[in-house]
Design an enzyme around this catalytic site. Sequence first.
Site, PDB file in Angstrom:
ATOM      1  N   ASN A 215      54.372 -66.341 -42.771  1.00  0.00           N
ATOM      2  CA  ASN A 215      53.888 -65.777 -41.643  1.00  0.00           C
ATOM      3  C   ASN A 215      54.212 -66.168 -40.904  1.00  0.00           C
ATOM      4  O   ASN A 215      54.084 -67.634 -40.495  1.00  0.00           O
ATOM      5  CB  ASN A 215      52.397 -64.777 -42.786  1.00  0.00           C
ATOM      6  CG  ASN A 215      52.032 -66.253 -42.071  1.00  0.00           C
ATOM      7  OD1 ASN A 215      50.973 -66.507 -41.786  1.00  0.00           O
ATOM      8  ND2 ASN A 215      51.052 -66.547 -44.034  1.00  0.00           N
ATOM      9  N   GLY A 278      37.128 -69.355 -44.431  1.00  0.00           N
ATOM     10  CA  GLY A 278      39.054 -69.114 -45.266  1.00  0.00           C
ATOM     11  C   GLY A 278      39.693 -68.426 -43.671  1.00  0.00           C
ATOM     12  O   GLY A 278      39.132 -67.004 -43.860  1.00  0.00           O
ATOM     13  N   CYS A 279      40.286 -69.222 -42.886  1.00  0.00           N
ATOM     14  CA  CYS A 279      40.689 -69.230 -41.563  1.00  0.00           C
ATOM     15  C   CYS A 279      41.945 -68.793 -42.166  1.00  0.00           C
ATOM     16  O   CYS A 279      43.109 -68.088 -40.844  1.00  0.00           O
ATOM     17  CB  CYS A 279      40.179 -69.069 -40.542  1.00  0.00           C
ATOM     18  SG  CYS A 279      40.782 -68.769 -39.215  1.00  0.00           S
ATOM     19  N   ASP A 284      49.774 -63.443 -50.238  1.00  0.00           N
ATOM     20  CA  ASP A 284      49.377 -63.177 -51.204  1.00  0.00           C
ATOM     21  C   ASP A 284      50.627 -62.871 -52.750  1.00  0.00           C
ATOM     22  O   ASP A 284      49.730 -63.219 -54.339  1.00  0.00           O
ATOM     23  CB  ASP A 284      48.970 -61.244 -51.033  1.00  0.00           C
ATOM     24  CG  ASP A 284      48.309 -61.299 -50.215  1.00  0.00           C
ATOM     25  OD1 ASP A 284      47.147 -61.882 -50.339  1.00  0.00           O
ATOM     26  OD2 ASP A 284      48.486 -59.893 -49.275  1.00  0.00           O
ATOM     27  N   LYS A 294      70.297 -74.120 -53.554  1.00  0.00           N
ATOM     28  CA  LYS A 294      70.928 -73.497 -51.972  1.00  0.00           C
ATOM     29  C   LYS A 294      71.389 -71.771 -52.415  1.00  0.00           C
ATOM     30  O   LYS A 294      72.554 -72.181 -53.333  1.00  0.00           O
ATOM     31  CB  LYS A 294      71.380 -73.271 -50.774  1.00  0.00           C
ATOM     32  CG  LYS A 294      71.244 -72.399 -49.396  1.00  0.00           C
ATOM     33  CD  LYS A 294      71.496 -72.937 -48.023  1.00  0.00           C
ATOM     34  CE  LYS A 294      72.061 -71.799 -47.180  1.00  0.00           C
ATOM     35  NZ  LYS A 294      72.956 -72.482 -46.349  1.00  0.00           N
ATOM     36  N   ASP A 311      43.360 -65.343 -55.305  1.00  0.00           N
ATOM     37  CA  ASP A 311      42.404 -65.478 -54.741  1.00  0.00           C
ATOM     38  C   ASP A 311      41.668 -66.713 -53.870  1.00  0.00           C
ATOM     39  O   ASP A 311      40.394 -66.214 -54.519  1.00  0.00           O
ATOM     40  CB  ASP A 311      42.169 -63.866 -54.240  1.00  0.00           C
ATOM     41  CG  ASP A 311      41.056 -63.343 -52.609  1.00  0.00           C
ATOM     42  OD1 ASP A 311      40.745 -64.303 -52.442  1.00  0.00           O
ATOM     43  OD2 ASP A 311      41.227 -62.129 -52.083  1.00  0.00           O
ATOM     44  N   ILE A 312      42.302 -67.161 -53.011  1.00  0.00           N
ATOM     45  CA  ILE A 312      41.182 -68.841 -52.770  1.00  0.00           C
ATOM     46  C   ILE A 312      39.855 -68.009 -51.988  1.00  0.00           C
ATOM     47  O   ILE A 312      38.693 -69.103 -53.126  1.00  0.00           O
ATOM     48  CB  ILE A 312      41.533 -69.529 -51.599  1.00  0.00           C
ATOM     49  CG1 ILE A 312      43.001 -70.267 -51.951  1.00  0.00           C
ATOM     50  CG2 ILE A 312      41.086 -70.646 -51.510  1.00  0.00           C
ATOM     51  CD1 ILE A 312      44.257 -70.760 -50.774  1.00  0.00           C
ATOM     52  N   PHE A 328      38.268 -63.969 -43.258  1.00  0.00           N
ATOM     53  CA  PHE A 328      39.299 -63.803 -42.170  1.00  0.00           C
ATOM     54  C   PHE A 328      39.702 -62.449 -42.818  1.00  0.00           C
ATOM     55  O   PHE A 328      40.644 -62.273 -44.106  1.00  0.00           O
ATOM     56  CB  PHE A 328      39.947 -64.115 -41.447  1.00  0.00           C
ATOM     57  CG  PHE A 328      39.229 -64.594 -40.386  1.00  0.00           C
ATOM     58  CD1 PHE A 328      39.494 -64.533 -39.201  1.00  0.00           C
ATOM     59  CD2 PHE A 328      38.454 -66.394 -40.854  1.00  0.00           C
ATOM     60  CE1 PHE A 328      38.977 -65.756 -37.825  1.00  0.00           C
ATOM     61  CE2 PHE A 328      37.786 -66.844 -39.617  1.00  0.00           C
ATOM     62  CZ  PHE A 328      37.506 -65.729 -38.525  1.00  0.00           C
ATOM     63  N   LYS A 342      36.806 -55.388 -47.947  1.00  0.00           N
ATOM     64  CA  LYS A 342      36.919 -56.495 -48.788  1.00  0.00           C
ATOM     65  C   LYS A 342      36.138 -57.561 -48.682  1.00  0.00           C
ATOM     66  O   LYS A 342      35.900 -58.679 -49.780  1.00  0.00           O
ATOM     67  CB  LYS A 342      38.286 -57.643 -47.378  1.00  0.00           C
ATOM     68  CG  LYS A 342      39.895 -57.280 -47.583  1.00  0.00           C
ATOM     69  CD  LYS A 342      40.154 -58.381 -46.898  1.00  0.00           C
ATOM     70  CE  LYS A 342      42.265 -57.609 -46.894  1.00  0.00           C
ATOM     71  NZ  LYS A 342      43.190 -58.405 -45.639  1.00  0.00           N
TER      72      LYS A 342
END
Length: 407
Positions: A215, A278-279, A284, A294, A311-312, A328, A342
């Site tokens: 991301n 948790g920033c 997911d 490859k 989910d930490i 966050f 959340k």
Amino acid sequence: MQIGDVNVLADRKVLLGVTGGIAAYKSVELVRLLRKSGAEVQVVMTGGASQFVTPMTLQAVSGRTVRQDLFDPGHEAAMGHIELARWADVVLVAPASASFIARLANGFADNLLSTLCLATAAPLILAPAMNQQMWQAQATQHNVGVLLHRGVRLWGPALGDQACGEVGPGRMVEPEALFQQLCNHFSSGPLSGVRVLLTAGPTREPIDPVRFIGNRSSGKMGFALARAFVSAGATVELVAGPVSLATPAGVARFDVETAREMEQKVLDRVTECDIFVGCAAVADYRPEVVADQKIKKNNEQMEIHLVRNNDILATVAALSKAPFTVGFAAETQAPETYAEKKRIAKKIDMIAANLVGASEGGFERDENALTLLWEGGQKRLPLADKGMLAEQLVTLITERYENRYPA
């Protein structure tokens, strides 16, 4: 550094340990800065350190005879380690080599510096300096974990070019930053004595040895928060995904790549913290199967089966002795609505909602805007530089933390 017209380092007794490594030359500038601030500095060198900088040089800038020998008949009937251990207000080892960290973790006392580190009741701080591969080696990370568990603090290492020609984490934090952090150490802050664990940056979930799912998180917000927490007096550990950012002074950093690696490091360290933030933008999902080689472009279409990562944040909040937990929520629409859902679902203390992919900042930018939500309240933090925003956020976290855990 001046705080309220009082020099916080004046008359402080700083014992500076210097171990073998090219970064030893930086210790000369650190001693000069400390002496200029009014601190008393006693340098203790290992045998390896004297191969990089001479005792005479450090003696000249410190104004004190450099100590090297474990059995020195000129000091307290050869019990110099006890004498120095009692003298120091703080022990800072800069640079701290991989070898010295290993010796300390295993309780060796075969030279003056390692012996006095075992004998002192003063705060012990290490500024690591080594090759990036040595720092990331499993043995070094294990040793660091042992020392952190014992209450030893790590300032660094920094990320960047190394004397060996490689690039990565392992540089000693610069003398000016170490000096500033010592000033912070001796100044009182609202989070003095509080231990903070943060995550920052993205994760990368490999598809094959070349490709990954990731991301756009830059890690800038998390690193700014780490700096702000240090300035507030907290002891800070940072679990960072793959980012190219310098380690903030006074922060112990652990680098990971995947969500599962981040989860494992967080669970390894979370029992030692009072506040967890948790920033990180944690993936997911991850590919169920990672190709060994490859994947070739042979077909018009390709399917990748994804499985969900744990989910930490929710895992931390569900611990029997959970820390004060802050999350966050980066959203592309209705950020406050989704963030509040959340917060309730994950049973966390606070959540910071921000709109990404818009004019209000977010990923890959130096500015951001946040809305903080907690049980029965919320506060809007308008668009600002992430450094300034981090300071405001830490102030709010401190207020809510103190409200939950009053002194």
